[in-house]
Design a protein around this motif. Structure first.
Motif, short mmCIF file in Angstrom:
data_model
loop_
_atom_site.label_atom_id
_atom_site.label_comp_id
_atom_site.label_asym_id
_atom_site.label_seq_id
_atom_site.Cartn_x
_atom_site.Cartn_y
_atom_site.Cartn_z
N VAL A 12 2.21 9.81 -9.02
CA VAL A 12 3.25 8.72 -8.73
C VAL A 12 4.50 9.41 -6.92
CG1 VAL A 12 3.71 6.92 -9.53
CG2 VAL A 12 4.80 8.70 -10.48
N GLU A 13 4.38 8.99 -6.35
CA GLU A 13 5.06 9.99 -5.06
C GLU A 13 6.50 9.21 -4.36
OE1 GLU A 13 4.37 12.85 -3.48
OE2 GLU A 13 2.74 12.80 -4.50
N ARG A 14 5.97 7.46 -4.11
CA ARG A 14 7.51 7.17 -3.81
C ARG A 14 7.58 6.06 -5.33
NH1 ARG A 14 5.95 4.80 1.70
NH2 ARG A 14 7.64 5.91 2.91
N GLY A 15 8.54 4.87 -5.14
CA GLY A 15 9.17 4.24 -6.03
C GLY A 15 10.44 3.06 -5.88
N LEU A 16 9.96 1.90 -6.38
CA LEU A 16 11.02 0.87 -5.63
C LEU A 16 11.97 0.69 -6.99
CD1 LEU A 16 12.35 -1.55 -3.57
CD2 LEU A 16 10.70 -2.99 -5.22
N ALA A 17 12.89 0.49 -6.69
CA ALA A 17 14.22 0.06 -7.66
C ALA A 17 14.37 -1.00 -7.06
CB ALA A 17 15.07 0.89 -8.82
N GLN A 18 15.09 -2.80 -7.91
CA GLN A 18 15.23 -3.19 -7.23
C GLN A 18 16.14 -4.18 -8.47
OE1 GLN A 18 13.93 -6.59 -8.32
NE2 GLN A 18 15.41 -8.18 -7.14
N SER A 19 17.41 -4.61 -8.16
CA SER A 19 18.40 -4.98 -9.13
C SER A 19 18.71 -6.80 -8.29
CB SER A 19 19.65 -4.40 -9.07
OG SER A 19 20.46 -4.64 -7.70
N SER A 34 0.43 -1.13 0.07
CA SER A 34 -0.36 0.21 -0.15
C SER A 34 1.03 1.71 -0.07
CB SER A 34 -0.93 0.14 1.08
OG SER A 34 -0.07 -0.13 2.37
N GLU A 35 2.09 1.34 0.24
CA GLU A 35 2.65 2.37 0.56
C GLU A 35 4.15 2.69 -0.64
OE1 GLU A 35 5.06 2.31 4.62
OE2 GLU A 35 3.62 0.85 5.07
N ILE A 36 3.81 1.79 -1.71
CA ILE A 36 4.94 1.94 -2.90
C ILE A 36 3.59 1.85 -4.15
CG2 ILE A 36 6.78 0.68 -4.56
CD1 ILE A 36 8.20 -0.05 -1.75
N GLY A 37 3.91 3.07 -4.94
CA GLY A 37 2.94 3.13 -5.94
C GLY A 37 3.40 2.54 -7.35
N PHE A 38 4.87 2.40 -7.81
CA PHE A 38 5.41 1.57 -8.35
C PHE A 38 6.89 1.38 -8.73
CE2 PHE A 38 8.28 4.86 -10.82
CZ PHE A 38 8.03 5.75 -9.98
N ALA A 39 6.66 0.25 -9.36
CA ALA A 39 8.27 -0.54 -9.40
C ALA A 39 8.78 -0.34 -10.26
CB ALA A 39 8.68 -1.38 -8.53
N GLU A 40 10.82 -0.45 -10.45
CA GLU A 40 11.03 -0.96 -11.66
C GLU A 40 11.82 -2.26 -11.07
OE1 GLU A 40 11.97 0.08 -14.87
OE2 GLU A 40 10.03 1.40 -14.64
N VAL A 41 11.78 -3.12 -10.93
CA VAL A 41 12.03 -4.42 -10.48
C VAL A 41 13.00 -5.42 -11.59
CG1 VAL A 41 10.69 -4.26 -8.65
CG2 VAL A 41 10.24 -6.39 -10.94
N ASP A 42 13.17 -6.30 -11.10
CA ASP A 42 14.68 -6.95 -12.59
C ASP A 42 13.85 -7.84 -13.33
OD1 ASP A 42 17.82 -7.98 -12.93
OD2 ASP A 42 16.06 -10.14 -12.84
N ASP A 43 14.36 -8.34 -14.82
CA ASP A 43 13.01 -9.00 -15.49
C ASP A 43 13.91 -9.05 -16.60
OD1 ASP A 43 13.45 -6.35 -16.35
OD2 ASP A 43 12.35 -7.12 -17.52
#
Lengths: 172, 383
Positions: free
Chosen positions: B360-367, B273-282
């Motif tokens: 968008v206010e908050r996003g995650l990047a994951q690698s 509920s706290e993260i609006g969007f993300a870029e994750v490893d694909d």
């Protein structure tokens, strides 16, 4: 052959290794590259083939950068102009190497060092061999000139120059 | 996080399978120039420290670190190289600022993988020399093994993985940096050649070159430098076991732990509920679903269903890889994580052009560092 009383273990000979008396795992890594030379190095190599040295000018600090590069590392700006420079210069420093790359002693030592090239800015030059000189004569600050391979043997490589030799009197 | 750190500059080259007209220095110079121009900073006096992410075997140089300074504006300045993904480099840069030693740091990561003629052999060379490497073959079968275990254990399906490919390649059509934007359907992916079963040709991201640079600054500096600072509120990194024999196949433990670390720092208790969007490893299609479950953005075994329900599409509740990800942009090797961070920053700034997400206010990047690793990192960015 074995020395069980030796707390450091058992000595192995290369014969035992070769004959398979010990377990050996071998791997030959296959690592091959074809580096793109890019804009600056490509032109440098083309000009080597022509028997010429070329540099790049930074119009921000006015330095003539050699070997050429597309940006000036001092100003962090693109360089702007190609400039031919001479194939003479002065020895910045050198060493006489008595070992080859496998650390074997060689009879004719290699004279190797850095030459600051005339026409380029200070501390801009090329690393190369020296020849037609002796241990006694070679010195820091010695004026030198490139000895090129004949045109048909040049391939666009740093070794299109065979070596640098002492500059003769009256020569440019 | 006590010390507030912001991204004040962001830049990148385009991502392309071949960049033979530039050498690696010229490529990095382009990425760095764009980031410094974006920040309005002169690296020769305004940036205190420089971090590059590189690995000698990718580059083809011993002690590659030594070849880095000139093209980043870092000659005769504090410079170091991190042998890891771009988000590992970002974490190091943040810690340099948190230590109090520096105020402004540039982080660079790149791929010049087109210079490497024997990519598969270098990946294979990362295998355990005694237990795994003698089996040889194409090292990507490890991804096939993982995909198989993941689908079996989680109940997600091959068709859902194909849906990831379709979404990301389609998203990439709106990203001018991307190399592999394409309209593909689930059927196209399912019908593509079997490679490392269950992985098929289109499940696997293709390699690309590129250089990504972010400039970070501590809060008091950041406000002077940027009108639109994007705050880094948490970061983390983790490595699972190198033993292929001992992995919890089907779970990305490194991503679980890296995200946990980042969430804790950012004070996030309920990522969903706290993260609006993300870029994750694909880098492989299944990895997106696996990573989403690992970082808590989807329930265990639910990522595929969420995808099918449109939740992860650009117009869904939780857009994932709006950039196109690695499947759509290309696999940038160690720059993959920094590219994900770049996209999150652009989205939060409102500069994502045709692919801009709303509000968008908050996003995650994951690698993830790729086959055969179980290593990765995560970072949280806020407006």
């Amino acid at each position: 052959m074995t020395k069980p009383e030796n707390p450091r273990g058992v000595e192995l000979s290369s014969k035992q290794m070769k004959e398979g008396d010990v377990i050996v795992n071998k791997w030959d890594p296959r690592v091959k590259y074809a580096w793109a030379t890019g804009e600056a190095i490509s032109r440098f190599l083309e000009e080597m083939k022509n028997g010429k040295l070329i540099a790049r000018k930074c119009d921000s600090c006015d330095r003539i950068l050699f070997p050429p590069r597309m940006f000036c590392e001092e100003c962090f700006k693109p360089t702007t102009e190609w400039v031919y420079i001479k194939d003479t210069g002065k020895i910045e420093t050198y060493s006489i190497s008595y070992l080859d790359k496998d650390a074997r002693r060689i009879t004719d030592p290699i004279f190797v060092g850095v030459v600051s090239i005339d026409g380029a800015s200070e501390k801009m030059g090329i690393m190369h061999y020296f020849d037609e000189t002796t241990k006694e004569d070679i010195h820091i600050g010695m004026p030198v000139k490139a000895v090129w391979k004949p045109p048909e043997e040049r391939e666009g490589a740093i070794t299109d120059i065979k070596y640098f030799r002492p500059l003769k009197e009256g020569e440019e | 996080m006590e010390e507030k750190i912001a991204v004040v500059g962001a830049g990148s080259t385009k991502f392309r399978p071949d960049t033979s007209e530039q050498n690696w220095k010229e490529l990095m110079f382009e990425g760095a120039s764009k980031a410094y121009t974006d920040a309005g900073l002169n690296p020769r006096k305004d940036i205190d420290s420089f971090v590059t992410c590189a690995e000698d075997y990718w580059e083809g140089f011993s002690i590659y670190d030594e070849f880095v300074p000139d093209q980043l504006g870092a000659a005769m300045r504090p410079t170091c190289t991190v042998c890891g993904d771009g988000l590992h480099g970002l974490a190091i840069a943040c810690m340099q600022i948190m230590s109090g030693m520096v105020d402004v740091v540039a982080v660079e990561a790149h791929s010049k993988i087109s210079d490497l003629n024997t990519y598969n052999d270098v990946v294979l060379f990362a295998f355990d020399p005694i237990y795994n490497r003698p089996l040889a073959g194409h090292p990507y079968y490890v991804a096939g093994m993982e995909m198989n275990a993941f689908l079996n254990g989680s109940g997600n399906t091959e068709e859902q993985c194909a849906g990831v490919v379709s979404k990301n390649m389609t998203n990439a059509l709106k990203n001018p940096l991307a190399a592999y934007g394409k309209r593909v359907g689930v059927g196209d992916v399912m019908g593509s050649e079997p490679m490392f079963s269950p992985a098929k040709k289109l499940d696997i991201a293709e390699l690309v070159d590129g250089s990504v640079v972010l400039v970070l600054a501590r809060a008091e500096k950041a406000k002077d430098i940027a009108d639109n600072p994007i705050w880094i509120t948490g970061f983390g990194w983790n490595s699972g076991t190198p033993w292929l024999e001992g992995r919890t196949w089907g779970r990305a433990s490194y991503a679980e732990e890296a995200a946990k670390m980042a969430y804790k720092m950012a004070g996030i208790a309920e990522p969903r509920s706290e993260i609006g969007f993300a870029e994750v490893d694909d880098k492989f299609s299944y990895k997106e679903l696996m990573h989403l479950e690992a970082v808590g953005l989807a329930g265990r075994g639910q990522a595929g269903n969420d995808l099918e329900n449109g939740r992860f599409h650009a117009d869904g509740d939780l857009p994932i890889n709006a950039s196109g990800g690695s499947l759509g942009c290309g696999n940038l090797i160690e720059a993959s994580g920094l590219h994900r961070a770049l996209e999150v920053v652009l989205q939060l700034r409102g500069q994502a052009e045709g692919r801009q997400l709303n509000d968008v206010e908050r996003g995650l990047a994951q690698s993830w560092r790729g086959v055969p690793t179980a290593s990765g990192a995560a970072a949280i960015f806020e407006r």
